[in-house]
Write a protein that holds these residues in place. Sequence first.
Motif, short mmCIF file in Angstrom:
data_model
loop_
_atom_site.label_atom_id
_atom_site.label_comp_id
_atom_site.label_asym_id
_atom_site.label_seq_id
_atom_site.Cartn_x
_atom_site.Cartn_y
_atom_site.Cartn_z
N SER A 1 12.37 -57.10 -1.20
CA SER A 1 12.95 -56.09 -2.10
C SER A 1 13.67 -55.01 -1.30
CB SER A 1 11.85 -55.46 -2.95
OG SER A 1 12.31 -54.28 -3.58
N ILE A 2 14.95 -54.80 -1.61
CA ILE A 2 15.74 -53.78 -0.91
C ILE A 2 15.11 -52.40 -1.08
CG2 ILE A 2 17.93 -52.51 -0.95
CD1 ILE A 2 18.25 -55.09 0.43
N ARG A 3 14.70 -52.10 -2.30
CA ARG A 3 14.12 -50.78 -2.58
C ARG A 3 12.88 -50.54 -1.73
NH1 ARG A 3 12.65 -48.60 -8.69
NH2 ARG A 3 12.05 -46.46 -8.10
N TRP A 4 12.03 -51.55 -1.63
CA TRP A 4 10.81 -51.38 -0.83
C TRP A 4 11.15 -51.32 0.66
CZ3 TRP A 4 8.19 -53.66 3.11
CH2 TRP A 4 6.87 -53.21 3.32
N LEU A 5 12.07 -52.18 1.11
CA LEU A 5 12.44 -52.22 2.52
C LEU A 5 13.03 -50.89 2.97
CD1 LEU A 5 14.03 -55.77 2.78
CD2 LEU A 5 11.91 -55.02 3.88
N GLU A 6 13.91 -50.31 2.13
CA GLU A 6 14.53 -49.04 2.50
C GLU A 6 13.49 -47.94 2.61
OE1 GLU A 6 17.57 -48.37 -0.37
OE2 GLU A 6 19.06 -49.59 0.71
N LYS A 7 12.54 -47.93 1.69
CA LYS A 7 11.48 -46.92 1.74
C LYS A 7 10.59 -47.16 2.95
CE LYS A 7 7.78 -44.77 -0.96
NZ LYS A 7 6.87 -44.69 0.18
N TYR A 8 10.25 -48.41 3.19
CA TYR A 8 9.38 -48.76 4.32
C TYR A 8 10.05 -48.40 5.64
CZ TYR A 8 7.09 -51.67 7.84
OH TYR A 8 6.49 -52.11 8.98
N LEU A 9 11.34 -48.77 5.77
CA LEU A 9 12.06 -48.49 7.00
C LEU A 9 12.23 -46.99 7.20
CD1 LEU A 9 14.82 -51.25 6.84
CD2 LEU A 9 12.79 -51.20 8.32
N LYS A 10 12.45 -46.26 6.07
CA LYS A 10 12.60 -44.81 6.15
C LYS A 10 11.30 -44.17 6.61
CE LYS A 10 13.84 -40.76 3.37
NZ LYS A 10 14.23 -40.29 2.01
N ASP A 11 10.19 -44.59 6.00
CA ASP A 11 8.88 -44.05 6.39
C ASP A 11 8.57 -44.41 7.83
OD1 ASP A 11 8.63 -43.06 3.87
OD2 ASP A 11 7.27 -44.63 3.14
N ASP A 12 8.91 -45.66 8.22
CA ASP A 12 8.65 -46.12 9.58
C ASP A 12 9.48 -45.32 10.57
OD1 ASP A 12 7.33 -48.06 11.34
OD2 ASP A 12 9.37 -48.77 11.73
N SER A 13 10.74 -45.04 10.17
CA SER A 13 11.63 -44.28 11.03
C SER A 13 11.13 -42.85 11.19
CB SER A 13 13.04 -44.27 10.44
OG SER A 13 13.90 -43.46 11.21
N GLN A 14 10.68 -42.26 10.06
CA GLN A 14 10.15 -40.89 10.13
C GLN A 14 8.90 -40.85 10.99
OE1 GLN A 14 9.60 -39.88 6.02
NE2 GLN A 14 11.70 -39.15 5.76
N SER A 15 8.05 -41.90 10.89
CA SER A 15 6.84 -41.97 11.69
C SER A 15 7.19 -42.07 13.17
CB SER A 15 6.00 -43.17 11.27
OG SER A 15 4.86 -43.29 12.07
#
Length: 233
Positions: free
Chosen positions: A172-186
Amino acid sequence: MEGLKVSDANMVIYVHPSNANKVSVAVHRELNSLLFQYNEIFEGVVLAYQFDIPSETAKILPGVDPYIGVRLKAKLLIFAPKPGMLVEGKVVKVARESIHVVVLGFSSAIIIDNDIREEFIYKIKHGEEVFASTSQKRHVIKVGTTIRFQVKSFDEEILHFSGSLIPAHTGSIRWLEKYLKDDSQSSRHNKKHEERDEREDVLLHGDLAVDEGAVLLDNSIKKLKKQRIGEEF
């Protein structure tokens, strides 16, 4: 999305003499005929175009019914997917053994169960067929979900994909973008902590170096004083 590119093309469009007073309309008609089908010359599917006719001079081609050759410069948006690329599409059907997708509104794709990674399991949730992740409860694929999948093959004649959801960065693009964003922020957060620790480490060792230098200087001064006292006597 991978597979999209802009190509510059020098083209000649053949216009019937009856359209000599409306060349632009005739050119649009010819270029429209290229849209949404695979073109061997451009090695991809033409999705859109923009053109410019740099000269009003056209060449009349000989024949019983002579055509006018119009030279033009065009920018073409080409979709040329290859195996291994990541493309995106909207899920239109979910079944126990497959996920069906439409890509860019004109091409179909199917992802069979063998090409869906094990973390996704088929279930009926609130009366709707879905593939839900067992490791990420909010990662759900259902009708209407826009997904990113890997191209296994692409049939140029019927514009049909065979896809895969095996790679971890698909779903899911929506989940991937959120996951990648959170991962990037982390990652940025961790990096800031590391930089802060490094600064503190430098400061700490810098203070020690200053303290050690002061001790060495103090000892040197004491030795010099003793030497001078000894020399005076």
